[in-house]
Write a protein that holds these residues in place. Structure first.
Motif, short mmCIF file in Angstrom:
data_model
loop_
_atom_site.label_atom_id
_atom_site.label_comp_id
_atom_site.label_asym_id
_atom_site.label_seq_id
_atom_site.Cartn_x
_atom_site.Cartn_y
_atom_site.Cartn_z
N GLY A 1 5.03 12.43 1.36
CA GLY A 1 5.13 12.70 2.80
C GLY A 1 4.16 11.84 3.59
O GLY A 1 4.50 11.28 4.64
N LEU A 2 2.94 11.71 3.06
CA LEU A 2 1.94 10.86 3.71
C LEU A 2 2.42 9.41 3.75
O LEU A 2 2.32 8.74 4.79
CB LEU A 2 0.61 10.97 2.93
CG LEU A 2 -0.53 10.08 3.40
CD1 LEU A 2 -0.97 10.47 4.80
CD2 LEU A 2 -1.72 10.17 2.43
N TYR B 1 -4.54 1.71 3.16
CA TYR B 1 -5.33 1.45 1.96
C TYR B 1 -6.44 2.47 1.76
O TYR B 1 -6.88 2.70 0.62
CB TYR B 1 -5.84 0.00 1.95
CG TYR B 1 -4.71 -0.94 1.59
CD1 TYR B 1 -4.42 -1.21 0.27
CD2 TYR B 1 -3.89 -1.48 2.57
CE1 TYR B 1 -3.35 -2.03 -0.08
CE2 TYR B 1 -2.82 -2.29 2.25
CZ TYR B 1 -2.54 -2.56 0.92
OH TYR B 1 -1.48 -3.35 0.58
N GLY B 2 -6.88 3.10 2.84
CA GLY B 2 -7.82 4.21 2.70
C GLY B 2 -7.18 5.36 1.93
O GLY B 2 -7.76 5.90 0.99
N LEU C 1 -6.25 7.27 -5.46
CA LEU C 1 -6.57 6.70 -6.78
C LEU C 1 -7.83 7.33 -7.36
O LEU C 1 -7.84 7.77 -8.51
CB LEU C 1 -6.78 5.20 -6.64
CG LEU C 1 -5.65 4.27 -7.13
CD1 LEU C 1 -6.04 2.83 -6.90
CD2 LEU C 1 -5.33 4.52 -8.59
N VAL C 2 -8.88 7.39 -6.53
CA VAL C 2 -10.14 7.95 -7.01
C VAL C 2 -9.94 9.41 -7.41
O VAL C 2 -10.40 9.87 -8.47
CB VAL C 2 -11.24 7.83 -5.93
CG1 VAL C 2 -12.47 8.62 -6.32
CG2 VAL C 2 -11.59 6.37 -5.71
N ALA C 3 -9.20 10.16 -6.58
CA ALA C 3 -8.96 11.57 -6.88
C ALA C 3 -8.24 11.72 -8.22
O ALA C 3 -8.61 12.55 -9.06
CB ALA C 3 -8.14 12.22 -5.77
N PHE C 4 -7.22 10.89 -8.44
CA PHE C 4 -6.46 11.00 -9.69
C PHE C 4 -7.31 10.62 -10.90
O PHE C 4 -7.16 11.19 -11.98
CB PHE C 4 -5.21 10.13 -9.64
CG PHE C 4 -4.08 10.78 -8.90
CD1 PHE C 4 -3.84 12.14 -9.05
CD2 PHE C 4 -3.27 10.07 -8.05
CE1 PHE C 4 -2.81 12.76 -8.37
CE2 PHE C 4 -2.24 10.68 -7.36
CZ PHE C 4 -2.00 12.02 -7.52
N ILE C 5 -8.19 9.64 -10.72
CA ILE C 5 -9.05 9.25 -11.84
C ILE C 5 -9.98 10.42 -12.20
O ILE C 5 -10.14 10.77 -13.37
CB ILE C 5 -9.86 7.99 -11.49
CG1 ILE C 5 -8.91 6.80 -11.41
CG2 ILE C 5 -10.96 7.73 -12.50
CD1 ILE C 5 -9.50 5.61 -10.69
N GLY D 1 0.82 -1.22 0.00
CA GLY D 1 0.00 0.00 0.00
C GLY D 1 0.84 1.26 0.00
O GLY D 1 0.58 2.21 -0.74
N ILE D 2 1.89 1.25 0.84
CA ILE D 2 2.75 2.45 0.94
C ILE D 2 3.49 2.70 -0.38
O ILE D 2 3.54 3.83 -0.87
CB ILE D 2 3.73 2.29 2.12
CG1 ILE D 2 2.94 2.47 3.43
CG2 ILE D 2 4.86 3.30 2.03
CD1 ILE D 2 3.61 1.92 4.64
#
Lengths: 263, 286
Positions: free
Chosen positions: B189-190, B134-135, B141-145, B20-21
């Motif tokens: 950073g996150l 994973y959140g 992912l959703v934001a980038f889509i 995930g990271i």
């Protein structure tokens, strides 16, 4: 009288010791088609790059509807309604024709990042309106059937027309066309001419560089002639083609005679 | 949770977290590559997030959400400082400046008392987990889509294909480049903060040039045609060393060879599918 759509005022650019454009002034009146002609290396494309902001001028001023734009970056000028095409087509290869045209609407489209992220109503409305307009523009240039095709896969003549549609998507006040007929076969050139006639009829102001003299003489209201970076003549087509300086520097006696003949 | 999942997680916990990271890191690389820029500072931004978050948790005991926020804001600030002067130039300057940033930071971490020097920081509480990792990955992912399928996505692809033409169409090139770098720094950073809070130990050498190249290779292997592609690349490159465990000392060689082969024979990456760039149905109007 109101300011001309485009005013080039004593514009000069030097590359090292060479003055590629040397103290050139001319004006493009609103609603006209203006031709920029001259032999290779005369400074026509450099002039286009100066006007669209890809090359900074060494001296002089460029005004769009009376406002100076020569200090703005290219995107700033695009936002003020200056659109262009390129001598060597610059396509976004992987985009569909539809996406390519919508990219041209960038500065006209009101879609903020939060609206896009949250898919808010305003975003959907803007995107759907842009899409409808893109379909119209593709139909206008005769490419509606190619809307979903990869831009880079289109035939050469279609890419030229797609590039024009992409520029029109910007809703330009002034459209710069850099050799729009270059590399086209005679039937493609005729189709292009019909397209530009339609734009002219709609009142769009166009400045174009072109080597096909029959095309230029038929289409343009006004012509400016450059040679070695300097302006050597200007006026209506019938004046320019009869100007001995232009015949000497560029047209040659034979072409000049063929242009006199009725077509 | 069913027992077998519990067992699986217990055995492979570290690997599941890493997937995930590294997916997040791959996305942070993607934002920059998607508009034709190259940053080699992703590891530095990750390290910044890791150290900032670890210090806030260990020394002050700040709440985890606040810690994550700080771990995104500090690298964002660094990205602004490095990006603003370099992004006006084109070419390799950003890559060079970000390598420099990484080295400066590594040497600072090595020598500062505050950051524990070469020993790094240990005993970081395990505050991260499946949900936070994973959140974050899912949200990103959703934001980038969504962003890809908007005028912003179109402008980004236009820049990657032909910066000059994009500028002539009204795309504010420096603003887009800077925004992409800032977003990429926040994501890295996150990822760094989440990583610090599941591994409990961080040290300067985790965020050097080697890590920067690894992050780049996620995106190179997967591709950048859609946001899924770099995440796939990260998953493969994270799993590969585990799969190749039987090769012992040679697994680095095989790992490297796979990257070389992909770059040569699949220059667009493993996942060449290109996502559409229009946020509406493109059916022809009747």
């Amino acid at each position: 009288m109101s300011a001309p759509r485009l005013e080039i005022d004593a514009l000069t650019v030097r590359f090292g010791g060479l003055a590629a454009v040397d103290d050139v002034s001319f004006a493009v009146a609103s609603g006209t088609v203006h031709g920029l002609i001259g032999p290779n290396g005369a400074g026509k494309t450099t002039m286009f790059n100066l006007i669209s902001g890809l090359v900074p001028p060494s001296a002089g001023a460029i005004r769009l509807d009376g406002e100076r734009i020569d200090a703005l970056p290219s995107w700033g000028r695009a936002r003020r309604g200056l659109a262009r095409t390129f001598q060597n087509i610059r396509m976004f290869q992987d985009m569909s024709a539809l996406e390519t045209v919508m990219t041209g609407m960038h500065s006209r489209l009101d879609e903020s990042l939060p609206a896009a992220l949250l898919r808010m109503g305003g975003f959907r409305k803007a995107e759907n309106e842009a899409l409808a307009k893109a379909w119209e523009l593709l139909a206008f240039v005769g490419l509606a059937d190619a809307a979903h095709r990869r831009s880079g896969d289109l035939p050469y003549g279609d890419q030229r027309r797609l590039e024009i549609a992409r520029a029109l998507a910007l809703e330009p006040r002034l459209l710069l066309l850099d050799e729009p007929a270059a590399g086209m076969n005679p039937s493609e050139t005729l189709a292009l001419e019909a397209l530009l006639e339609k734009l002219k009829a709609q009142g769009l102001t166009i400045l174009l560089v072109e080597h096909d003299m029959h095309f230029v003489m038929r289409l343009c209201d006004e012509i400016t002639v450059l040679n070695f970076g300097r302006k050597i003549s200007e006026g209506a087509p019938h004046m320019v083609r009869a100007d001995p300086v232009v015949v000497e520097a560029y047209l040659g006696a034979k072409v000049a005679r063929s242009l006199e003949a009725p077509q | 949770m069913p027992e077998f999942i519990d067992d699986f997680l217990f055995t492979y916990q570290t690997l599941v977290y890493s997937l995930g990271i590294n997916g997040l890191l791959a996305l942070s690389m993607y934002v920059v590559l998607a508009l034709g820029q190259l940053s080699l500072g992703q590891a530095a931004f990750m390290g910044m997030g890791a150290y900032v978050s670890a210090l806030l948790t260990v020394k002050i005991g700040a709440p985890f959400l606040l810690v994550l926020l700080a771990a995104m804001l500090v690298p964002a600030l660094a990205a602004l400082i490095v990006g603003a002067p370099t992004l006006r130039l084109s070419g390799v300057y950003l890559a060079l400046a970000t390598i420099g940033l990484g080295e400066v930071q590594r040497i600072f971490f090595l020598n500062s008392e505050l950051t524990g020097g070469a020993l790094g920081l240990s005993g970081i509480p395990m505050k991260g987990g499946l949900v936070s990792i994973y959140g974050s990955l899912g949200l990103a992912l959703v934001a980038f889509i969504f962003v890809a399928r908007s005028k912003i996505g179109r402008a980004m692809e236009a820049m990657r294909e032909d910066e000059l033409a994009a500028g002539a169409l009204g795309v504010d090139l420096p603003a887009y480049k800077l925004a992409a770098l800032v977003v990429s720094a926040m994501l890295a950073g996150l990822a760094g903060a989440l990583n610090a809070h599941v591994t409990s130990f961080i040290s300067p050498e985790d965020y050097g040039f080697h890590a920067a190249v690894s992050i780049l290779s996620y995106a190179l292997l997967g591709g950048i045609g859609s946001p899924f592609a770099p995440v796939l690349g990260a998953f493969i490159l994270t799993l590969l060393p585990e799969v190749l465990r039987s090769l012992a000392d040679f697994r680095g060689v095989v790992n490297g060879a796979i990257i070389v082969l992909v770059v040569i024979f699949m220059p667009r990456g493993l996942m060449t599918w290109r996502m559409g760039r229009i946020g509406a149905s493109t059916r022809r109007p009747s």
